[in-house]
Design a protein around this motif. Sequence first.
Motif, PDB file in Angstrom:
ATOM      1  N   ASP A 146       0.683  -1.295   0.077  1.00 51.29           N
ATOM      2  CA  ASP A 146       0.215   0.008   0.011  1.00 51.29           C
ATOM      3  C   ASP A 146       0.848   1.374  -0.136  1.00 51.29           C
ATOM      4  O   ASP A 146       0.533   2.128  -0.729  1.00 51.29           O
ATOM      5  CB  ASP A 146      -1.155  -0.036   1.263  1.00 51.29           C
ATOM      6  N   GLU A 147       2.077   1.388   0.673  1.00 54.86           N
ATOM      7  CA  GLU A 147       2.768   2.381   0.772  1.00 54.86           C
ATOM      8  C   GLU A 147       3.447   2.628  -0.582  1.00 54.86           C
ATOM      9  O   GLU A 147       3.701   3.690  -1.023  1.00 54.86           O
ATOM     10  CB  GLU A 147       3.762   2.108   1.927  1.00 54.86           C
ATOM     11  N   VAL A 148       4.074   1.627  -1.173  1.00 57.24           N
ATOM     12  CA  VAL A 148       4.848   1.598  -2.517  1.00 57.24           C
ATOM     13  C   VAL A 148       3.779   2.388  -3.441  1.00 57.24           C
ATOM     14  O   VAL A 148       4.530   3.202  -4.145  1.00 57.24           O
ATOM     15  CB  VAL A 148       5.251   0.134  -2.920  1.00 57.24           C
ATOM     16  N   PHE A 149       2.795   2.053  -3.637  1.00 55.56           N
ATOM     17  CA  PHE A 149       1.765   2.532  -4.633  1.00 55.56           C
ATOM     18  C   PHE A 149       0.959   3.648  -3.994  1.00 55.56           C
ATOM     19  O   PHE A 149      -0.062   4.183  -4.456  1.00 55.56           O
ATOM     20  CB  PHE A 149       0.743   1.511  -5.149  1.00 55.56           C
ATOM     21  N   SER A 150       1.633   4.394  -3.035  1.00 56.06           N
ATOM     22  CA  SER A 150       0.888   5.804  -2.750  1.00 56.06           C
ATOM     23  C   SER A 150       1.649   7.040  -3.241  1.00 56.06           C
ATOM     24  O   SER A 150       1.544   8.187  -2.802  1.00 56.06           O
ATOM     25  CB  SER A 150       1.017   5.772  -0.979  1.00 56.06           C
ATOM     26  N   THR A 151       2.787   6.753  -3.692  1.00 57.04           N
ATOM     27  CA  THR A 151       3.480   7.649  -4.569  1.00 57.04           C
ATOM     28  C   THR A 151       4.235   7.643  -5.873  1.00 57.04           C
ATOM     29  O   THR A 151       4.249   6.350  -6.064  1.00 57.04           O
ATOM     30  CB  THR A 151       4.866   8.188  -3.610  1.00 57.04           C
ATOM     31  N   GLN A 152       4.392   8.444  -6.849  1.00 55.92           N
ATOM     32  CA  GLN A 152       4.886   8.252  -7.904  1.00 55.92           C
ATOM     33  C   GLN A 152       6.287   7.610  -7.787  1.00 55.92           C
ATOM     34  O   GLN A 152       6.590   6.762  -8.539  1.00 55.92           O
ATOM     35  CB  GLN A 152       5.363   9.583  -8.751  1.00 55.92           C
ATOM     36  N   ARG A 166       7.821   3.943  -9.443  1.00 60.28           N
ATOM     37  CA  ARG A 166       9.013   3.729 -10.203  1.00 60.28           C
ATOM     38  C   ARG A 166      10.011   2.639  -9.670  1.00 60.28           C
ATOM     39  O   ARG A 166      10.314   2.052 -10.029  1.00 60.28           O
ATOM     40  CB  ARG A 166       9.978   5.107 -10.122  1.00 60.28           C
ATOM     41  N   ASP A 167       9.882   2.593  -8.108  1.00 62.65           N
ATOM     42  CA  ASP A 167      10.797   1.539  -7.685  1.00 62.65           C
ATOM     43  C   ASP A 167      10.187   0.160  -7.800  1.00 62.65           C
ATOM     44  O   ASP A 167      10.937  -0.619  -7.829  1.00 62.65           O
ATOM     45  CB  ASP A 167      10.827   2.026  -5.960  1.00 62.65           C
ATOM     46  N   ALA A 168       8.989   0.133  -7.963  1.00 67.00           N
ATOM     47  CA  ALA A 168       8.611  -1.080  -8.002  1.00 67.00           C
ATOM     48  C   ALA A 168       8.739  -1.553  -9.554  1.00 67.00           C
ATOM     49  O   ALA A 168       8.950  -2.753  -9.748  1.00 67.00           O
ATOM     50  CB  ALA A 168       7.034  -1.105  -8.071  1.00 67.00           C
ATOM     51  N   ILE A 215      -2.082   1.438 -11.068  1.00 73.29           N
ATOM     52  CA  ILE A 215      -1.833   2.523 -11.690  1.00 73.29           C
ATOM     53  C   ILE A 215      -2.685   3.645 -12.105  1.00 73.29           C
ATOM     54  O   ILE A 215      -2.786   4.735 -12.013  1.00 73.29           O
ATOM     55  CB  ILE A 215      -0.505   2.467 -12.848  1.00 73.29           C
ATOM     56  N   ASP A 216      -3.659   3.019 -12.625  1.00 73.75           N
ATOM     57  CA  ASP A 216      -5.030   3.734 -13.265  1.00 73.75           C
ATOM     58  C   ASP A 216      -5.751   4.309 -12.008  1.00 73.75           C
ATOM     59  O   ASP A 216      -6.591   5.307 -12.238  1.00 73.75           O
ATOM     60  CB  ASP A 216      -5.913   2.834 -13.846  1.00 73.75           C
ATOM     61  N   LEU A 217      -5.786   3.642 -10.712  1.00 71.72           N
ATOM     62  CA  LEU A 217      -6.537   3.868  -9.592  1.00 71.72           C
ATOM     63  C   LEU A 217      -5.444   5.300  -9.009  1.00 71.72           C
ATOM     64  O   LEU A 217      -6.220   5.779  -8.178  1.00 71.72           O
ATOM     65  CB  LEU A 217      -6.545   3.022  -8.488  1.00 71.72           C
ATOM     66  N   LYS A 218      -4.464   5.481  -9.221  1.00 72.94           N
ATOM     67  CA  LYS A 218      -3.668   6.556  -8.569  1.00 72.94           C
ATOM     68  C   LYS A 218      -3.214   7.275  -9.852  1.00 72.94           C
ATOM     69  O   LYS A 218      -2.038   8.126  -9.518  1.00 72.94           O
ATOM     70  CB  LYS A 218      -2.449   5.639  -7.933  1.00 72.94           C
ATOM     71  N   LYS A 219      -3.545   7.864 -10.642  1.00 78.08           N
ATOM     72  CA  LYS A 219      -3.180   8.552 -11.935  1.00 78.08           C
ATOM     73  C   LYS A 219      -2.747   9.818 -11.491  1.00 78.08           C
ATOM     74  O   LYS A 219      -2.027  10.468 -11.980  1.00 78.08           O
ATOM     75  CB  LYS A 219      -4.231   8.446 -13.158  1.00 78.08           C
ATOM     76  N   GLU A 220      -3.523  10.332 -10.770  1.00 82.45           N
ATOM     77  CA  GLU A 220      -3.464  11.923 -10.000  1.00 82.45           C
ATOM     78  C   GLU A 220      -2.111  11.895  -9.498  1.00 82.45           C
ATOM     79  O   GLU A 220      -1.592  12.918  -9.290  1.00 82.45           O
ATOM     80  CB  GLU A 220      -4.428  12.219  -9.070  1.00 82.45           C
ATOM     81  N   LEU A 221      -1.663  10.870  -8.987  1.00 81.04           N
ATOM     82  CA  LEU A 221      -0.023  10.856  -8.433  1.00 81.04           C
ATOM     83  C   LEU A 221       1.046  11.272  -9.258  1.00 81.04           C
ATOM     84  O   LEU A 221       2.071  11.751  -8.855  1.00 81.04           O
ATOM     85  CB  LEU A 221       0.213   9.731  -7.714  1.00 81.04           C
ATOM     86  N   PHE A 222       0.774  11.027 -10.528  1.00 81.56           N
ATOM     87  CA  PHE A 222       1.947  11.291 -11.701  1.00 81.56           C
ATOM     88  C   PHE A 222       2.098  12.618 -12.314  1.00 81.56           C
ATOM     89  O   PHE A 222       1.045  13.424 -12.367  1.00 81.56           O
ATOM     90  CB  PHE A 222       1.728  10.110 -12.450  1.00 81.56           C
ATOM     91  N   ASN A 277       4.965  13.152 -17.801  1.00 79.86           N
ATOM     92  CA  ASN A 277       4.950  11.891 -18.681  1.00 79.86           C
ATOM     93  C   ASN A 277       5.228  10.419 -17.830  1.00 79.86           C
ATOM     94  O   ASN A 277       5.121   9.284 -18.434  1.00 79.86           O
ATOM     95  CB  ASN A 277       5.708  11.562 -19.741  1.00 79.86           C
ATOM     96  N   ASN A 278       5.258  10.555 -16.647  1.00 78.00           N
ATOM     97  CA  ASN A 278       5.437   9.253 -15.857  1.00 78.00           C
ATOM     98  C   ASN A 278       4.314   8.288 -15.857  1.00 78.00           C
ATOM     99  O   ASN A 278       4.680   6.933 -15.697  1.00 78.00           O
ATOM    100  CB  ASN A 278       5.765   9.842 -14.355  1.00 78.00           C
ATOM    101  N   TYR A 279       3.087   8.639 -15.936  1.00 79.14           N
ATOM    102  CA  TYR A 279       1.919   7.548 -16.068  1.00 79.14           C
ATOM    103  C   TYR A 279       2.035   6.789 -17.261  1.00 79.14           C
ATOM    104  O   TYR A 279       2.199   5.849 -17.371  1.00 79.14           O
ATOM    105  CB  TYR A 279       0.708   8.396 -15.791  1.00 79.14           C
ATOM    106  N   ALA A 280       2.243   7.523 -18.244  1.00 76.41           N
ATOM    107  CA  ALA A 280       2.327   6.686 -19.643  1.00 76.41           C
ATOM    108  C   ALA A 280       3.569   6.015 -19.773  1.00 76.41           C
ATOM    109  O   ALA A 280       3.550   4.785 -20.184  1.00 76.41           O
ATOM    110  CB  ALA A 280       2.271   7.972 -20.816  1.00 76.41           C
ATOM    111  N   LEU A 281       4.613   6.556 -19.249  1.00 82.20           N
ATOM    112  CA  LEU A 281       6.077   5.756 -19.396  1.00 82.20           C
ATOM    113  C   LEU A 281       5.966   4.378 -18.589  1.00 82.20           C
ATOM    114  O   LEU A 281       6.241   3.514 -18.919  1.00 82.20           O
ATOM    115  CB  LEU A 281       6.995   6.570 -18.928  1.00 82.20           C
ATOM    116  N   ILE A 282       5.467   4.613 -17.292  1.00 79.78           N
ATOM    117  CA  ILE A 282       5.495   3.618 -16.306  1.00 79.78           C
ATOM    118  C   ILE A 282       4.609   2.275 -16.820  1.00 79.78           C
ATOM    119  O   ILE A 282       4.827   1.358 -16.709  1.00 79.78           O
ATOM    120  CB  ILE A 282       5.216   4.109 -14.969  1.00 79.78           C
TER     121      ILE A 282
END
Length: 502
Positions: free
Chosen positions: A34-40, A44-46, A124-131, A134-139
């Motif tokens: 949960d923590e991992v996917f709370s930030t951009q 990236r780390d994942a 990623i689609d649930l957290k799109k506002e974090l990005f 172009n980070n959303y598209a690239l990741i």
Amino acid sequence: MKKIILTTILCSSLAFTGCKKWLDVTPEAQATKDEVFSTQKGFRDALTGAYINMKSSNTYGGSMMWGNIEYMARNWDVVSSSNTALTSLASGTYTDATARGWLDNTYADQYKVIADVNSILENIDLKKELFTDNNYALIKGESLALRAFTHFDVLRMFGPMPDDAGTQPILPYVKTVTHQIIEPISYQAFAQEILADLDEAESLMKDTDPFTKYSMAELNPTSSSTANPVVSDDYYMYRQIRMNYYAVLALKARVYLWLAPLDPANVQNAAKYAQMVIDAKDHNGTPTFRLGKESDRVAGDYTMSPEHIAALSVYNLDATATNTFGESGSLQRSDFNVQDGFYYLNNLFPVAERTSDVRWKEMWVYKTTAGSTGYVMYRKFIQRSSSPILQVPLLRLSEMYLILTECAQTKEAAEAVYGTYCAQKGIPFVSGFNATDWQADRRNKMIREYVREFYAEGQTFFTYKRYNVTTLPASWTSVYYTGNTTRYVVAKPDREINYHNN
């Protein structure tokens, strides 16, 4: 380790006193996810973690690059006849228990990488506002490309022959993170899943990948650079060691060629995407990639890094290569000067070509260790220059030229592409393909080029399977390699695996 495991230890030591409150603790693995996917940065780390897992010794850090799969193609000698595991791989029987375990581990580790990217794609689609930017598209694009890349190699190794796929379920295409067993689907459905992931990845990265705007040099600042003038975020650098936009195009070319027996139109699709990669240019009009040539070899760049479309960064590649291929390494070939009629190096590289072919010169050298002087070692990944190239290629421009040559509809078109390739590689090709049967001559040359070009890169076995090679050589007195369905269709593990992150 999950906290629930810690709970068991504590409950035992406390004689179950107050155990209930400990059992209410959330497992650490879930909290961490949960923590991992709370930030951009977490996303990236994942994704970085998925690339790291691709360097497993069971996959592209060994077995699927220069290890087991090259024994399966008989690109290495089994030096000791008592090594039944390697003998089993080289004979194509896969009956030895140790060899079977190696193959099962490859299957499992490929799906571990898939589980990594599926975790990203499920969130990623649930957290799109974090990005930002172009980070959303690239990741997301890279994650889809990695899922397709890894599934495709599972198909190439454990799937049926490309020209005899049938309609029965073959393998699972996993798109969720779950503890449940995923049911296998048909070859046709599996192929469509790969292409769907690649289509979406292409769409996401077409206008967002910095690689489509800036040159490789601009995205790869040297140690002497005072600043990187084109990108403010170092995550956008070194795109050639990621599954970038051009890697997606190159992978589509590779996939479509494999799928050619399903639909003749796939040949044209393979050629289209290979040509797109070859034609790629940066904002200055300079080709994004170029074929490796003599000057690269002289500089000690034996993997021809200017043609790397996608690669894995391996910080300890120098030590790994020395220990694997060097004087004490086990990966070796018999003396190439012995004219034994076998498909050894003397047949791969005829004497007339050795003075010019950059895949030969200084790449194969005698060992000097006592007892090993009858063998030669391969230097492709051994670092020689002051600026080492610490990466192993996953996709290279050479393959795009070979795909385009193979897909050409006329003798003249095939010769034009192959001639350009030969000129850079130092391969004599003045008289063109044999006029009597140019397509058969092209086939034979393409098989040989894949072996010579991608030795120790895990592509020979897949080439033989795609062409359904039955014997090598077909016309000599001694047959060195025998191919059949038993060799080419590697059995899946006896027990299925769960497709979740541990």
